[in-house]
Design a protein around this motif. Structure first.
Motif, PDB file in Angstrom:
ATOM      1  N   TRP A   1     -26.706  -7.051 -13.367  1.00 11.42           N
ATOM      2  CA  TRP A   1     -25.715  -6.568 -14.332  1.00 11.42           C
ATOM      3  C   TRP A   1     -26.008  -7.079 -15.728  1.00 11.42           C
TER       4      TRP A   1
ATOM      5  N   ILE B   1     -15.404  -8.118 -12.548  1.00  5.84           N
ATOM      6  CA  ILE B   1     -15.918  -7.775 -13.895  1.00  5.84           C
ATOM      7  C   ILE B   1     -15.014  -6.696 -14.488  1.00  5.84           C
TER       8      ILE B   1
ATOM      9  N   ARG C   1     -12.997  -7.168 -17.959  1.00  9.40           N
ATOM     10  CA  ARG C   1     -13.405  -6.413 -19.164  1.00  9.40           C
ATOM     11  C   ARG C   1     -12.617  -5.103 -19.296  1.00  9.40           C
TER      12      ARG C   1
ATOM     13  N   VAL D   1     -15.704 -15.197 -12.138  1.00  8.28           N
ATOM     14  CA  VAL D   1     -16.323 -14.050 -12.817  1.00  8.28           C
ATOM     15  C   VAL D   1     -15.339 -13.411 -13.795  1.00  8.28           C
TER      16      VAL D   1
ATOM     17  N   VAL E   1     -16.079 -13.243 -17.946  1.00  9.84           N
ATOM     18  CA  VAL E   1     -16.246 -12.023 -18.762  1.00  9.84           C
ATOM     19  C   VAL E   1     -15.058 -11.800 -19.703  1.00  9.84           C
TER      20      VAL E   1
END
Ligand SMILES: NC(=O)c1ccc[n+]([C@@H]2O[C@H](COP(=O)([O-])OP(=O)(O)OC[C@H]3O[C@@H](n4cnc5c(N)ncnc54)[C@H](OP(=O)(O)O)[C@@H]3O)[C@@H](O)[C@H]2O)c1
Length: 331
Positions: free
Chosen positions: A161, A234, A238, A306, A310
Protein backbone atom coordinates in the motif's frame (compact mmCIF):
# COMPACT_ATOMS: atom_id res chain seq x y z
CA UNK A 1 37.20 -4.19 35.75
CA UNK A 2 33.55 -3.90 36.78
CA UNK A 3 30.86 -4.92 34.31
CA UNK A 4 28.23 -2.70 32.67
CA UNK A 5 24.63 -3.90 33.21
CA UNK A 6 23.36 -3.35 29.65
CA UNK A 7 24.68 -3.28 26.11
CA UNK A 8 21.96 -2.50 23.58
CA UNK A 9 22.31 -3.13 19.86
CA UNK A 10 19.84 -1.69 17.34
CA UNK A 11 19.38 1.61 19.23
CA UNK A 12 19.64 3.77 16.10
CA UNK A 13 16.56 1.93 14.80
CA UNK A 14 12.89 2.38 15.66
CA UNK A 15 12.51 -0.48 18.14
CA UNK A 16 15.87 -0.10 19.86
CA UNK A 17 15.53 3.70 20.19
CA UNK A 18 12.23 3.24 22.04
CA UNK A 19 13.82 0.63 24.33
CA UNK A 20 16.71 2.94 25.17
CA UNK A 21 14.50 6.00 25.72
CA UNK A 22 12.14 4.12 28.00
CA UNK A 23 14.96 2.58 30.00
CA UNK A 24 16.38 6.07 30.61
CA UNK A 25 13.25 8.21 30.89
CA UNK A 26 10.60 5.86 32.26
CA UNK A 27 12.63 3.40 34.32
CA UNK A 28 15.43 5.79 35.25
CA UNK A 29 18.19 3.31 34.56
CA UNK A 30 21.39 5.37 35.05
CA UNK A 31 22.86 6.33 31.67
CA UNK A 32 26.23 5.03 32.87
CA UNK A 33 24.70 1.53 33.16
CA UNK A 34 24.00 1.41 29.42
CA UNK A 35 26.25 1.02 26.40
CA UNK A 36 24.65 1.88 23.05
CA UNK A 37 26.06 0.50 19.82
CA UNK A 38 25.91 1.09 16.10
CA UNK A 39 27.82 -0.08 13.06
CA UNK A 40 28.89 3.51 12.57
CA UNK A 41 31.23 5.53 14.74
CA UNK A 42 29.32 8.61 13.47
CA UNK A 43 26.53 7.79 15.91
CA UNK A 44 28.76 8.14 18.98
CA UNK A 45 27.89 11.76 19.84
CA UNK A 46 24.09 11.30 19.84
CA UNK A 47 24.44 8.77 22.67
CA UNK A 48 27.28 10.40 24.56
CA UNK A 49 25.18 13.59 24.67
CA UNK A 50 22.77 11.57 26.81
CA UNK A 51 25.74 10.32 28.90
CA UNK A 52 25.19 6.84 27.51
CA UNK A 53 28.43 5.04 26.67
CA UNK A 54 29.01 4.08 23.05
CA UNK A 55 30.81 1.26 21.26
CA UNK A 56 30.92 0.25 17.61
CA UNK A 57 29.36 -3.20 17.03
CA UNK A 58 28.95 -4.48 13.49
CA UNK A 59 27.57 -8.02 13.17
CA UNK A 60 29.53 -8.37 9.97
CA UNK A 61 32.86 -7.59 11.71
CA UNK A 62 33.64 -10.02 14.50
CA UNK A 63 36.55 -7.92 15.78
CA UNK A 64 34.16 -5.07 16.66
CA UNK A 65 31.83 -7.48 18.49
CA UNK A 66 34.45 -9.14 20.68
CA UNK A 67 35.70 -5.71 21.71
CA UNK A 68 32.21 -4.27 22.25
CA UNK A 69 30.86 -7.15 24.35
CA UNK A 70 33.65 -7.08 26.97
CA UNK A 71 32.37 -6.88 30.57
CA UNK A 72 28.66 -6.91 29.80
CA UNK A 73 25.88 -8.37 31.93
CA UNK A 74 22.88 -8.14 29.59
CA UNK A 75 23.17 -8.01 25.81
CA UNK A 76 20.11 -6.87 23.86
CA UNK A 77 20.72 -8.65 20.57
CA UNK A 78 18.56 -6.94 17.95
CA UNK A 79 18.09 -9.12 14.90
CA UNK A 80 19.96 -7.75 11.90
CA UNK A 81 18.05 -5.87 9.22
CA UNK A 82 20.03 -7.76 6.56
CA UNK A 83 17.53 -9.27 4.06
CA UNK A 84 19.80 -11.96 2.64
CA UNK A 85 19.10 -14.82 5.05
CA UNK A 86 22.39 -16.73 4.72
CA UNK A 87 24.25 -13.45 5.36
CA UNK A 88 21.96 -12.61 8.25
CA UNK A 89 22.63 -16.04 9.76
CA UNK A 90 26.38 -15.54 9.47
CA UNK A 91 26.08 -12.15 11.15
CA UNK A 92 24.03 -13.64 13.97
CA UNK A 93 26.55 -16.45 14.39
CA UNK A 94 29.25 -13.79 14.79
CA UNK A 95 27.22 -12.17 17.56
CA UNK A 96 26.76 -15.47 19.41
CA UNK A 97 30.43 -16.42 19.09
CA UNK A 98 31.52 -13.00 20.36
CA UNK A 99 29.06 -13.16 23.28
CA UNK A 100 30.52 -16.55 24.22
CA UNK A 101 34.06 -15.30 23.94
CA UNK A 102 33.29 -12.21 26.00
CA UNK A 103 31.37 -14.31 28.56
CA UNK A 104 28.25 -12.13 28.36
CA UNK A 105 26.00 -13.10 31.27
CA UNK A 106 22.63 -13.00 29.51
CA UNK A 107 21.51 -12.52 25.91
CA UNK A 108 18.07 -11.12 25.04
CA UNK A 109 17.50 -11.95 21.38
CA UNK A 110 14.84 -10.00 19.50
CA UNK A 111 13.17 -12.65 17.35
CA UNK A 112 9.81 -12.72 15.56
CA UNK A 113 6.45 -14.29 16.43
CA UNK A 114 5.74 -16.45 13.35
CA UNK A 115 5.28 -20.01 14.56
CA UNK A 116 4.14 -18.93 18.04
CA UNK A 117 6.09 -21.15 20.43
CA UNK A 118 6.86 -23.63 17.62
CA UNK A 119 9.18 -23.70 14.64
CA UNK A 120 6.81 -24.51 11.82
CA UNK A 121 6.60 -21.27 9.83
CA UNK A 122 8.04 -21.53 6.34
CA UNK A 123 8.54 -17.79 5.96
CA UNK A 124 12.17 -17.21 4.99
CA UNK A 125 13.13 -14.58 7.54
CA UNK A 126 11.39 -16.54 10.32
CA UNK A 127 13.48 -19.58 9.41
CA UNK A 128 16.53 -17.39 9.95
CA UNK A 129 15.22 -16.53 13.43
CA UNK A 130 14.76 -20.24 14.20
CA UNK A 131 18.32 -20.89 13.14
CA UNK A 132 19.64 -18.15 15.40
CA UNK A 133 17.58 -19.45 18.32
CA UNK A 134 19.01 -22.93 17.70
CA UNK A 135 22.50 -21.53 17.78
CA UNK A 136 21.75 -19.71 21.02
CA UNK A 137 20.35 -22.91 22.49
CA UNK A 138 23.51 -24.81 21.58
CA UNK A 139 25.87 -22.02 22.64
CA UNK A 140 25.71 -22.60 26.39
CA UNK A 141 24.80 -18.90 26.80
CA UNK A 142 22.02 -17.90 29.15
CA UNK A 143 19.45 -16.42 26.77
CA UNK A 144 15.84 -15.42 26.21
CA UNK A 145 14.19 -15.25 22.81
CA UNK A 146 11.77 -12.34 22.66
CA UNK A 147 9.49 -13.34 19.81
CA UNK A 148 8.08 -9.95 18.84
CA UNK A 149 4.63 -9.61 17.34
CA UNK A 150 4.43 -8.60 13.70
CA UNK A 151 4.58 -4.80 13.48
CA UNK A 152 1.19 -3.34 12.58
CA UNK A 153 3.22 -0.25 11.63
CA UNK A 154 4.59 -2.21 8.66
CA UNK A 155 1.14 -2.60 7.06
CA UNK A 156 2.16 -0.79 3.83
CA UNK A 157 4.55 -3.68 3.29
CA UNK A 158 1.99 -6.42 3.87
CA UNK A 159 -0.61 -4.76 1.62
CA UNK A 160 1.82 -3.20 -0.87
CA UNK A 161 0.00 0.00 0.00
CA UNK A 162 1.04 3.54 -0.83
CA UNK A 163 -0.84 6.72 0.07
CA UNK A 164 -1.77 6.95 -3.64
CA UNK A 165 -3.24 3.42 -3.72
CA UNK A 166 -6.83 3.32 -5.01
CA UNK A 167 -7.49 -0.37 -4.45
CA UNK A 168 -5.47 -2.98 -2.57
CA UNK A 169 -4.43 -5.96 -4.63
CA UNK A 170 -3.82 -9.18 -2.68
CA UNK A 171 -2.94 -12.73 -3.72
CA UNK A 172 -5.80 -15.23 -3.58
CA UNK A 173 -4.70 -17.84 -1.04
CA UNK A 174 -6.08 -20.97 0.63
CA UNK A 175 -7.14 -20.43 3.39
CA UNK A 176 -8.19 -17.00 2.20
CA UNK A 177 -6.71 -13.72 3.38
CA UNK A 178 -9.99 -12.93 5.10
CA UNK A 179 -9.52 -15.99 7.30
CA UNK A 180 -5.77 -15.83 8.03
CA UNK A 181 -5.13 -13.68 11.09
CA UNK A 182 -2.13 -12.09 12.82
CA UNK A 183 -1.84 -10.86 16.42
CA UNK A 184 -0.19 -7.62 15.28
CA UNK A 185 1.69 -5.39 17.72
CA UNK A 186 2.79 -1.77 17.52
CA UNK A 187 6.53 -1.17 17.39
CA UNK A 188 6.46 1.48 20.10
CA UNK A 189 4.55 -0.76 22.49
CA UNK A 190 6.95 -3.63 21.76
CA UNK A 191 9.82 -1.30 22.65
CA UNK A 192 8.02 -0.19 25.80
CA UNK A 193 7.45 -3.80 26.90
CA UNK A 194 11.04 -4.85 26.18
CA UNK A 195 12.42 -1.84 28.08
CA UNK A 196 10.28 -2.76 31.08
CA UNK A 197 11.48 -6.34 30.98
CA UNK A 198 15.14 -5.35 30.74
CA UNK A 199 14.93 -2.64 33.38
CA UNK A 200 12.88 -4.58 35.95
CA UNK A 201 14.09 -8.10 35.16
CA UNK A 202 12.12 -11.26 34.49
CA UNK A 203 11.79 -12.07 38.21
CA UNK A 204 9.43 -9.08 38.58
CA UNK A 205 6.91 -10.85 36.32
CA UNK A 206 6.36 -14.31 37.79
CA UNK A 207 3.47 -15.03 35.40
CA UNK A 208 5.85 -14.78 32.44
CA UNK A 209 7.60 -18.10 32.08
CA UNK A 210 9.89 -18.53 29.06
CA UNK A 211 8.67 -21.55 27.10
CA UNK A 212 10.36 -24.45 25.29
CA UNK A 213 14.08 -25.08 25.23
CA UNK A 214 14.38 -21.86 23.23
CA UNK A 215 13.25 -19.80 26.26
CA UNK A 216 10.60 -18.01 24.25
CA UNK A 217 8.63 -15.05 25.51
CA UNK A 218 5.91 -14.30 22.99
CA UNK A 219 4.95 -10.63 22.71
CA UNK A 220 1.81 -10.63 20.62
CA UNK A 221 -1.14 -8.23 20.45
CA UNK A 222 -4.53 -8.79 22.08
CA UNK A 223 -6.48 -9.74 18.97
CA UNK A 224 -5.73 -11.66 15.78
CA UNK A 225 -6.84 -9.74 12.68
CA UNK A 226 -6.62 -10.27 8.94
CA UNK A 227 -4.95 -8.21 6.24
CA UNK A 228 -8.41 -7.22 5.07
CA UNK A 229 -9.16 -5.87 8.55
CA UNK A 230 -6.09 -3.65 8.09
CA UNK A 231 -7.50 -2.32 4.82
CA UNK A 232 -10.76 -1.50 6.66
CA UNK A 233 -8.69 0.36 9.27
CA UNK A 234 -6.95 2.45 6.58
CA UNK A 235 -10.36 3.29 5.13
CA UNK A 236 -11.65 4.35 8.55
CA UNK A 237 -8.55 6.40 9.32
CA UNK A 238 -8.46 8.22 5.97
CA UNK A 239 -12.22 8.15 5.33
CA UNK A 240 -11.73 6.41 2.01
CA UNK A 241 -13.50 3.48 0.44
CA UNK A 242 -10.60 1.54 -0.99
CA UNK A 243 -11.67 -1.93 -2.14
CA UNK A 244 -9.63 -5.14 -1.99
CA UNK A 245 -9.09 -7.06 -5.22
CA UNK A 246 -7.60 -10.51 -5.62
CA UNK A 247 -5.44 -12.26 -8.20
CA UNK A 248 -4.01 -15.79 -8.33
CA UNK A 249 -0.53 -15.67 -6.74
CA UNK A 250 1.44 -15.95 -10.01
CA UNK A 251 -0.75 -13.27 -11.65
CA UNK A 252 -0.45 -11.12 -8.55
CA UNK A 253 3.36 -11.23 -8.75
CA UNK A 254 3.19 -10.41 -12.46
CA UNK A 255 0.79 -7.51 -12.00
CA UNK A 256 2.63 -6.03 -9.01
CA UNK A 257 6.03 -6.24 -10.70
CA UNK A 258 4.76 -4.39 -13.80
CA UNK A 259 4.65 -0.87 -12.46
CA UNK A 260 5.29 -0.96 -8.74
CA UNK A 261 5.51 2.53 -7.29
CA UNK A 262 8.46 1.49 -5.15
CA UNK A 263 10.24 -0.22 -8.03
CA UNK A 264 10.50 -3.46 -6.10
CA UNK A 265 11.63 -6.50 -8.09
CA UNK A 266 9.82 -9.79 -8.79
CA UNK A 267 11.76 -11.65 -6.04
CA UNK A 268 10.33 -9.25 -3.47
CA UNK A 269 6.76 -10.07 -4.49
CA UNK A 270 7.49 -13.80 -4.69
CA UNK A 271 8.71 -13.66 -1.10
CA UNK A 272 5.50 -11.76 -0.21
CA UNK A 273 3.43 -14.68 -1.49
CA UNK A 274 5.23 -17.02 0.93
CA UNK A 275 4.72 -14.44 3.69
CA UNK A 276 1.01 -14.12 2.88
CA UNK A 277 0.65 -17.91 2.86
CA UNK A 278 2.17 -17.97 6.37
CA UNK A 279 -0.28 -15.27 7.45
CA UNK A 280 -3.21 -17.24 5.99
CA UNK A 281 -2.01 -20.45 7.63
CA UNK A 282 -2.24 -18.65 10.98
CA UNK A 283 1.53 -18.70 11.67
CA UNK A 284 1.30 -15.49 13.70
CA UNK A 285 -2.19 -15.70 15.19
CA UNK A 286 -1.29 -16.95 18.66
CA UNK A 287 -2.25 -14.59 21.50
CA UNK A 288 -0.23 -14.51 24.70
CA UNK A 289 -0.79 -12.41 27.84
CA UNK A 290 2.92 -11.55 28.41
CA UNK A 291 2.76 -8.35 26.34
CA UNK A 292 -0.20 -7.00 28.31
CA UNK A 293 1.48 -7.98 31.59
CA UNK A 294 4.61 -6.01 30.72
CA UNK A 295 2.68 -2.96 29.51
CA UNK A 296 0.28 -3.01 32.44
CA UNK A 297 -2.60 -2.30 30.04
CA UNK A 298 -4.22 -3.87 26.99
CA UNK A 299 -1.93 -3.33 23.99
CA UNK A 300 -3.33 -1.70 20.87
CA UNK A 301 -4.76 -4.08 18.32
CA UNK A 302 -3.34 -4.02 14.79
CA UNK A 303 -6.35 -2.20 13.38
CA UNK A 304 -6.22 0.40 16.16
CA UNK A 305 -2.56 1.07 15.35
CA UNK A 306 -3.18 1.33 11.60
CA UNK A 307 -6.18 3.62 11.99
CA UNK A 308 -4.23 5.86 14.37
CA UNK A 309 -1.16 6.01 12.11
CA UNK A 310 -3.05 7.03 8.96
CA UNK A 311 -5.15 9.52 10.92
CA UNK A 312 -1.97 11.13 12.25
CA UNK A 313 -0.39 11.13 8.80
CA UNK A 314 -2.53 10.37 5.75
CA UNK A 315 0.68 10.10 3.69
CA UNK A 316 2.09 7.46 6.04
CA UNK A 317 4.86 5.31 4.59
CA UNK A 318 6.97 2.50 5.97
CA UNK A 319 10.59 2.91 4.98
CA UNK A 320 11.15 -0.57 3.57
CA UNK A 321 8.15 -0.19 1.29
CA UNK A 322 9.86 2.50 -0.71
CA UNK A 323 13.34 1.08 -0.68
CA UNK A 324 14.38 0.46 -4.25
CA UNK A 325 17.30 -1.34 -2.65
CA UNK A 326 15.00 -3.93 -1.07
CA UNK A 327 16.11 -6.34 -3.71
CA UNK A 328 15.31 -9.57 -1.95
CA UNK A 329 12.56 -10.57 0.44
CA UNK A 330 11.56 -7.75 2.77
CA UNK A 331 11.34 -8.42 6.50
N1 LIG B 1 8.45 -7.61 14.43
C1 LIG B 1 8.39 -7.19 13.16
O1 LIG B 1 7.33 -7.18 12.50
C2 LIG B 1 9.60 -6.67 12.47
C3 LIG B 1 9.45 -5.88 11.30
C4 LIG B 1 10.59 -5.40 10.68
C5 LIG B 1 11.84 -5.71 11.21
N2 LIG B 1 11.94 -6.48 12.33
C6 LIG B 1 13.27 -6.85 12.91
O2 LIG B 1 13.46 -6.07 14.07
C7 LIG B 1 14.70 -5.37 13.98
C8 LIG B 1 14.52 -4.00 14.60
O3 LIG B 1 13.46 -3.37 13.96
P1 LIG B 1 13.49 -1.81 13.69
O4 LIG B 1 12.14 -1.48 13.21
O5 LIG B 1 14.05 -1.09 14.86
O6 LIG B 1 14.54 -1.74 12.46
P2 LIG B 1 15.36 -0.50 11.95
O7 LIG B 1 14.71 0.78 12.33
O8 LIG B 1 15.66 -0.77 10.53
O9 LIG B 1 16.74 -0.60 12.78
C9 LIG B 1 17.63 -1.65 12.63
C10 LIG B 1 18.69 -1.53 13.72
O10 LIG B 1 19.49 -2.71 13.71
C11 LIG B 1 20.86 -2.32 13.64
N3 LIG B 1 21.52 -3.27 12.76
C12 LIG B 1 21.03 -3.76 11.60
N4 LIG B 1 21.90 -4.58 11.04
C13 LIG B 1 22.99 -4.59 11.85
C14 LIG B 1 24.24 -5.24 11.78
N5 LIG B 1 24.57 -6.01 10.74
N6 LIG B 1 25.13 -5.05 12.79
C15 LIG B 1 24.81 -4.24 13.82
N7 LIG B 1 23.63 -3.60 13.93
C16 LIG B 1 22.74 -3.77 12.95
C17 LIG B 1 20.91 -0.92 13.06
O11 LIG B 1 22.03 -0.26 13.60
P3 LIG B 1 23.06 0.69 12.78
O12 LIG B 1 22.46 0.96 11.43
O13 LIG B 1 23.20 1.92 13.62
O14 LIG B 1 24.32 -0.09 12.73
C18 LIG B 1 19.59 -0.33 13.56
O15 LIG B 1 19.78 0.25 14.82
C19 LIG B 1 15.04 -5.34 12.50
O16 LIG B 1 16.42 -5.29 12.31
C20 LIG B 1 14.41 -6.64 11.99
O17 LIG B 1 15.33 -7.72 12.18
C21 LIG B 1 10.85 -6.93 12.97
Amino acid sequence: MSSTPFLLTGVTGGLGAKILDDMLDKHHVPASDIIATSRSENNRSRFEQKFVQFRVADYDRSDTLVKAFKNIDNLLFMSSSERDNPKRNREHENVIEAAKQAKVKKVWYVSLAFGGFGDTSKIGFQQAHYETEDKLKNSGLDFISLRAGVYADAFPLFLNWYPSTKSVLLPEMTPSVTEGKVAFASRDELGEAMATLLAKGLADFPSIQPRTEKNIILLTGPKAESLVHLVDAINRGRTTNMPVEYLKPADWVEECTKDDEGGKPRAWFEARVIFTQGVCDGDAELLDPAFETLLGRRPETGTETVERLVKEDSGYTWHQNHARLALLSGS
